[in-house]
Design an enzyme around this catalytic site. Structure first.
Site, mmCIF file in Angstrom:
data_model
loop_
_atom_site.group_PDB
_atom_site.id
_atom_site.type_symbol
_atom_site.label_atom_id
_atom_site.label_comp_id
_atom_site.label_asym_id
_atom_site.label_seq_id
_atom_site.Cartn_x
_atom_site.Cartn_y
_atom_site.Cartn_z
ATOM 1 N N THR A 1 0.993 -1.385 -0.208
ATOM 2 C CA THR A 1 -0.297 0.449 -0.072
ATOM 3 C C THR A 1 1.070 0.940 0.187
ATOM 4 O OG1 THR A 1 -1.844 -1.258 1.345
ATOM 5 C CG2 THR A 1 -1.797 1.429 0.890
ATOM 6 N N CYS B 1 -2.625 -1.779 7.754
ATOM 7 C CA CYS B 1 -3.037 -0.379 7.165
ATOM 8 C C CYS B 1 -4.597 0.905 7.313
ATOM 9 C CB CYS B 1 -4.670 -1.917 7.094
ATOM 10 S SG CYS B 1 -3.642 -2.747 5.922
#
Length: 424
Positions: free
Chosen positions: A124, A264
């Site tokens: 990410t 995350c």
């Protein structure tokens, strides 16, 4: 076709195992201890069962052998033509993106990169990292030219640690390539193993942006209900009862208050904010949500202390049992867990905290946070018990046996109902 998966953590191992059901795969990791465990059929992250891992493991392999070879030897990935990078993308102590793992893994791939190879990133990132940060490293180390000699792709991970229902093959995958033709190749590769299907994005930057806003959206929504919790607690209204009532409307989103940690949701918004600030735009909602969610550890501690004072418990020197230290339930992952914020705030009040977590690795917790944990139920009673993580084991506990006569029970997860003296 031979695939190298770089990084065998929570993201890389499940993906490597899945690819290995159809292709020759080399799982590469610089952690030799991790490699040794995997070659013995042991996954310390508990994402892949021993029988499932052993069903694809190869001890030695030639170029065409379907299955998974786990290795820390660079020679073993030299003949691969697809390289999938799945390393973590953390933030530093100032919440700035730390791309060091991406740079290092790109250097590793660059050493073995050949003409025609495709490098796919799953980590990410903010829009532009793959082509503006990683590709130059690949070019520098390999001496090859991007989109002439080698190509890039992006397919953001959507792994949910500890979730045995939404496994990697059952989650729709976004894909992208550095050229339209490479996009199709990358998409076809994932489509061959992802039963939930794929979505081919028009560019790598679109795919990067799509991933980073997924978790930013969740972070903002959780920040909203966390703020509601603070307001309703002041008004002496049960927040969960309010959310339950509001949830009867068909389009009300079912978010609950809580601690936002992990690799995350508690990290990705900072990546998007960083890129926005580089362009001269100051993101207000994204960073406001982060500030509010990052404040919740200290808020939980203050709520616990207030309940203790109301019951006449002497706070300084009190004994408290913290149930759970992982960032989520039924998972051993302690990365960026916000339970440590609660513990630090409680200890500032002079409270002695005992941490019980049957899932967390005590050595890992000690290394990451310098905290002592136990996997065994303490054989004593406490002045306060805090349910921090809703592991299945904690739902069956005899809480009365853990509490002194006048002790409090605080429920961070909001699952104990009327048994708790207070909840978030």
């Amino acid at each position: 076709m031979k695939i190298a998966v770089i990084g065998l953590g929570y993201v890389g191992l499940p993906l490597a195992r899945l690819f290995a059901t159809k292709y020759p795969v080399v799982g590469f990791d610089i952690n030799q201890t991790r490699i040794n465990e995997l070659n013995s059929g042991i996954d310390s992250t508990l994402e892949i069962e021993k029988s499932l891992l052993e069903s694809v493991l190869l001890k030695n392999s030639s170029a065409g052998d379907i299955g998974l070879l786990c290795s820390s030897n660079l020679e073993d990935i030299k003949d691969c033509n697809y390289f999938v990078v799945t390393v973590p993308t953390p933030v530093d102590k100032n919440n700035r993106p730390d791309l060091t793992p991406l740079y290092k893994s790109s250097e590793t791939v660059g050493k073995v990169l050949k003409k025609g190879d495709i490098v796919i990133y799953e980590s990410t990132v903010y829009p532009g990292v793959t082509e503006d940060e990683c590709v130059p490293v690949l070019e520098r180390v390999s001496g090859l030219k991007f989109n002439v000699d080698f190509f890039a792709g992006y397919s953001p991970e959507r792994i949910n640690p500890g979730d045995k229902e939404h496994t990697v093959e059952k989650i729709l995958k976004v894909t992208a390539g550095s050229t339209p033709e490479i996009g199709i190749k990358v998409n076809d590769l994932y489509k061959s193993v992802i039963i939930a299907g794929t979505h081919l994005a028009p560019t790598i930057k679109v795919a990067e942006a799509a991933k980073v806003i997924e978790n930013s959206q969740r972070d903002i929504n959780i920040a909203f209900v966390n703020e509601l919790s603070k307001i309703f607690n002041l008004l002496e209204i049960d927040t969960h009862a309010v959310l339950e009532a509001a949830g009867t409307k068909w389009n009300f989103l079912p978010f609950k208050p809580g601690l936002v940690g992990g690799h995350c949701i508690g990290v990705d918004p900072y990546y998007l904010a960083q890129k926005a600030q580089e362009t001269g735009y100051h993101p207000e909602i994204i960073l406001a949500g982060r500030r509010l969610n990052d404040s919740m550890g200290e808020y939980v501690a203050s709520r616990v202390v207030k309940l203790m004072i109301k019951k006449g418990i002497v706070v300084n020197g009190a004994e408290l049992l913290m149930l759970g230290i992982t960032f989520k339930e039924n998972c051993p992952d302690v990365r960026n867990t916000k339970i440590v914020d609660v513990i630090a705030a409680l200890e500032d009040y002079g409270i002695r905290v005992t941490i019980f977590d049957p899932w967390a690795n005590p050595a890992e917790v000690s290394h990451e946070y310098a905290l002592e944990t136990t996997r065994d139920i303490p054989n004593k009673q406490f002045d306060a018990v805090v349910l921090g993580v809703s592991h299945n084991e904690f739902l069956k506990l005899d809480y009365d046996a853990l509490k002194n006569e006048n002790a409090i029970l605080y429920d961070v997860k909001g699952i104990l109902g009327n048994r708790a003296d207070g909840r978030l």
